[in-house]
Design an enzyme around this catalytic site. Structure first.
Site, mmCIF file in Angstrom:
data_model
loop_
_atom_site.group_PDB
_atom_site.id
_atom_site.type_symbol
_atom_site.label_atom_id
_atom_site.label_comp_id
_atom_site.label_asym_id
_atom_site.label_seq_id
_atom_site.Cartn_x
_atom_site.Cartn_y
_atom_site.Cartn_z
ATOM 1 N N ALA A 121 0.719 -1.104 0.025
ATOM 2 C CA ALA A 121 -0.082 -0.145 0.009
ATOM 3 C C ALA A 121 0.938 1.120 0.060
ATOM 4 C CB ALA A 121 -0.770 -0.164 1.175
ATOM 5 N N GLU A 163 0.761 -6.338 7.204
ATOM 6 C CA GLU A 163 0.097 -5.257 7.558
ATOM 7 C C GLU A 163 0.220 -5.103 8.858
ATOM 8 O OE1 GLU A 163 -0.482 -7.045 5.162
ATOM 9 O OE2 GLU A 163 -1.212 -6.000 3.557
ATOM 10 N N GLY A 185 -0.323 -5.359 -0.178
ATOM 11 C CA GLY A 185 -1.022 -5.295 -1.394
ATOM 12 C C GLY A 185 -0.534 -5.805 -2.633
ATOM 13 N N GLU A 189 -1.127 -9.564 -2.571
ATOM 14 C CA GLU A 189 -2.435 -9.532 -2.601
ATOM 15 C C GLU A 189 -3.055 -9.689 -4.114
ATOM 16 O OE1 GLU A 189 -3.680 -6.637 0.366
ATOM 17 O OE2 GLU A 189 -5.009 -7.950 1.084
#
Ligand code: NAI
Length: 711
Positions: free
Chosen positions: A65, A136, A111, A114
């Site tokens: 992120a 995270e 991310g 992901e």
């Protein structure tokens, strides 16, 4: 200049290359996600595209992120929408009707992973330096891009939970073994060839969770095995977090709830829990300190400018005891040649044996080869001969905490080492300016204060003597980074920064015991406050005889300066424990705790007689305030007195140096989060009840009046 390169080859395989030109790493900023969405639209609209490969034009794949963006969000609705948008994109990708392969040329975290999990297949270059994981939680967040839903559906709930709760980062081989990566490749060409071959061979690829017959590997949340798991997993997590880390609870909830609903509902649930964390005080604390401030330190915020980066090639360590042995180990670990000197060959050899023992464990676990161990150990030369110090760029002195002995070894070493070499002392209590008097080159004399055990503790407190030059500081800073530790810079003062502030924690615990508070309640309050160890147990670890030694020395110094020292109320208790009761701590197997040869340590039964319980027992909240406010106030005083000079150093020093509760983001952020005016008010109330040590630092009153905070 788009952040995405889009090409389609003759076989109809589209390659989407992520390359955010404005940043050193790919991160999920709008500049990347918007053109990425356009690329997906192209795929969707082009019948000639038969498969998709996603890779990166940078060294790493995708770091995760855009933390700046997430940190700025204060409205949960915005956080929810951000997560939903990214997830919608990933959902389009995995349902685009073509096989999609992630070609992971380097690290994919958060991310980034992901995105890879939203691909049908993952091929990674087998570079041990690459990391894959969902870290995270370390910043008080959770994987908000579908990670808590895809990973359990891919590798099973049980396998997926731990890595997300711990923020574990896998090497490519580990990720392959865990089932996160499908295939390893030797290099970029091999990776792309494998990705393409898979896409061509699997034209009808769909995600397992989009198959009507999908079942969770190992069972969903309602299955008997998982019901058992969820009966204990929250308590196990709680035992570690003490309820201070909402991210752990939210991750458990996402996985549990996601395991009783369909995939898309699970994703929406995840976005809500994500939004809850994004706006939480804990994530703001952790991101502010453990991301922004730590990055600033690592980039050299406290390093003086104008000096070229230096590296130590040959290090001399004087004193091969507990600290010297550890310093030799961490230095040889990064390839530095070490001369480990002690007064007898036997002691020097013993210091080297410390490294041998640590490496033996690695070899046994298969994490190091015998050859690598031999090469490592060859770097350390144990000796009594000062002549071997010839050619050292840096000396670190770690002999007994005694001015006379330290002066003696300083002189002997300086007679041999190059005139340009830096001399550092690892003293824990003696002012550097005084020790530098033994040196012929006080400008090159500095304090490098390590923490025990050296191989585990991440911080080094660099202490500037009055005469220490900026160039010496730059060299010290570079060395600390060379051994992969975090440097903070402080000015010379009694107890420096960390020891002085840390002492308030253990002394407050002792004060409460003296007042007749139950020792078990004191210990539990420490843990609940978020400290790694209760104050009494910690005092045993560092030893009360050391505390008494420092206390006696400080009294003498004050007397010599004609000043009167304000005694801590717990001083008498320390004297009693050491002098009368002969229970100085863990080393003596007798302190606040008993340390039986067999079985676990336990609180010493004699405490009940020596420190009888008071009628009034404090609430846990009151105890926690006492333990935390005393530390934070002392840190603020150090900042006020310019002992520690930056907010970043103060916060990071508190977490890395003595374990100040990380969820508060460090000692000054603790004050920020409460609100400085509120902190002052509460401190004054505590001072009225328990003593002047709680009187808030003058700086805090000033800041409260001006409406300022620590930035
Ligand atoms: P230690 O007692 O384990 O080791 C000291 C070593 O110095 C011994 O091996 C001793 O033989 C050697 N030594 C003594 N006089 C010598 C001389 N004249 N020439 C050569 N070697 C000599 O002590 P430890 O715990 O390693 O502490 C060393 C220094 O580090 C002290 O200044 C201490 O205050 C400081 N320190 C200790 C910390 C701790 O947690 N133990 C933390 C941070 C600093």
């Amino acid at each position: 200049m788009s952040a995405i390169e889009y090409t389609v080859d003759a076989d109809g395989i589209a390659t989407i290359t992520l390359d955010l030109k404005t940043r050193p790493m790919n991160v999920l900023a709008a500049e990347l996600t918007e053109p990425f969405a356009e690329a997906i639209t192209k795929v969707e609209g082009d019948a000639a595209v038969k498969g998709v490969i996603i890779t990166s034009g940078k060294k790493e794949f995708l770091a995760g992120a855009d933390i700046d963006g997430v940190f700025a969000i204060t409205d949960p609705k915005l956080a929810y929408e951000l997560a939903e948008q990214y997830k919608a994109l990933l959902r389009r990708l995995e349902k685009c009707g073509r096989p999609v392969v992630a070609a992971l040329n380097g690290t994919a975290l958060g991310g980034g992973l992901e995105l890879a999990l939203a691909c049908h297949y993952r091929v990674a270059i087998n570079n041990p330096k690459s990391k894959f994981g969902l870290p995270e939680v370390k910043l008080g967040l959770l994987p908000g891009g579908g990670g808590t839903q895809r990973l359990p559906r891919l590798i099973g709930i049980q396998m997926a939970l731990q890595p997300m709760l711990e923020g574990k980062e896998f090497s490519p081989a580990e990720a392959k073994a865990a089932g996160i990566i499908n295939e390893l490749a030797s290099d970029s060409a091999d990776m792309l060839a494998k990705a393409k071959a898979w896409a061509i061979a699997n034209p009808k690829a769909i995600q397992p969770w989009d198959d009507k017959k999908f079942k969770f590997p190992g069972g969903d949340s309602k299955s008997p095995g998982m019901v058992q798991l969820f009966a204990i997993a929250p308590s196990m997590a709680h035992a570690k977090t003490q309820g201070n880390y909402p991210a752990a609870d939210n991750i458990l909830s996402c996985v549990y709830e996601g395991g009783v609903v369909d995939f898309d509902t699970g994703c929406r649930i995840e976005s809500r829990y994500f939004a809850d964390l994004v706006v939480s005080q804990v994530s703001k604390n952790m991101i502010g300190t453990l991301w922004f401030q730590l990055n600033a330190i690592n980039k050299g915020k406290s390093r003086p400018e104008g000096f070229e980066k230096s590296t130590v090639k040959k290090l001399g360590v004087l004193g091969a005891g507990m600290m010297g042995a550890g310093i030799a180990y961490v230095s040889a670990k990064v390839g530095i040649e070490v001369v480990l000197l002690d007064s007898t060959q036997e002691s020097a050899d013993k210091g080297k044996a410390y490294s041998t023992a640590l490496l033996d464990k690695l070899v046994k676990k298969g994490r190091m080869t015998a050859d690598a161990q031999a090469a490592f150990l060859k770097l350390i030369t144990p000796t009594t001969d000062y002549a071997l110090l010839d050619g050292c760029d840096l000396i670190i002195e770690a002999v007994f905490e005694d001015r006379v002995i330290k002066a003696d070894v300083t002189k002997k070493a300086e007679a041999v080492i190059p005139s340009t070499a830096t001399f550092a002392s690892n003293t824990s209590t003696l002012p550097i300016t005084g020790l530098a008097k033994a040196s012929a080159r006080p400008k090159q004399f500095i304090g490098l204060h390590f923490f025990s055990p050296v191989d585990k503790m991440p911080l080094v407190e660099i202490i500037m003597g009055e005469e220490t030059s900026p160039e010496t500081l730059a060299k010290g800073f570079d060395y600390v980074q060379q051994i992969k530790k975090t440097p903070i810079v402080v000015n010379d003062s009694r107890g420096f920064y960390t020891s002085r502030s840390f002492a308030t924690y253990v002394m407050e615990g002792a004060a409460m015991l003296l007042e007749g508070q139950h020792p078990r309640s004191i210990e539990v309050a420490g843990l609940k406050a978020g400290m790694p160890v209760g104050p009494l147990a910690l005092h045993d670890e560092v030893s009360m005889s050391l505390s008494l030694h420092v206390l006696t020395q400080t009294r003498k110094d004050f007397a010599a300066e004609g000043k009167t020292m304000t005694e801590h109320p717990a001083s008498v208790l320390i004297e009693k424990m050491v002098d009368t009761l002969k229970r100085p701590g863990k080393k003596a197997k007798a302190g606040f705790y008993d340390y039986p040869d067999v079985g676990e340590k336990h609180l010493w039964a004699g405490l009940a007689k020596e420190f009888p319980l008071a009628k009034e027992q404090l609430t846990q909240a009151e105890m926690i305030d006492r333990l935390m406010f005393s530390q934070a106030n002392e840190a603020a005083k150090c900042f006020e007195e310019n002992v520690v000079m930056t907010v970043a150093d103060t916060n990071i020093g508190s977490i890395f140096g003595w374990g100040f509760a990380p969820h508060h983001g460090g000692a000054l952020q603790f004050i920020n989060a409460i609100g400085i005016a509120e902190f002052v008010k509460r401190s004054e109330a505590l001072a009225a009840k328990y003593g002047a040590r709680f009187t808030p630092a003058a700086l805090l009153k000033k800041m409260a009046a001006e409406g300022k905070r620590f930035e």
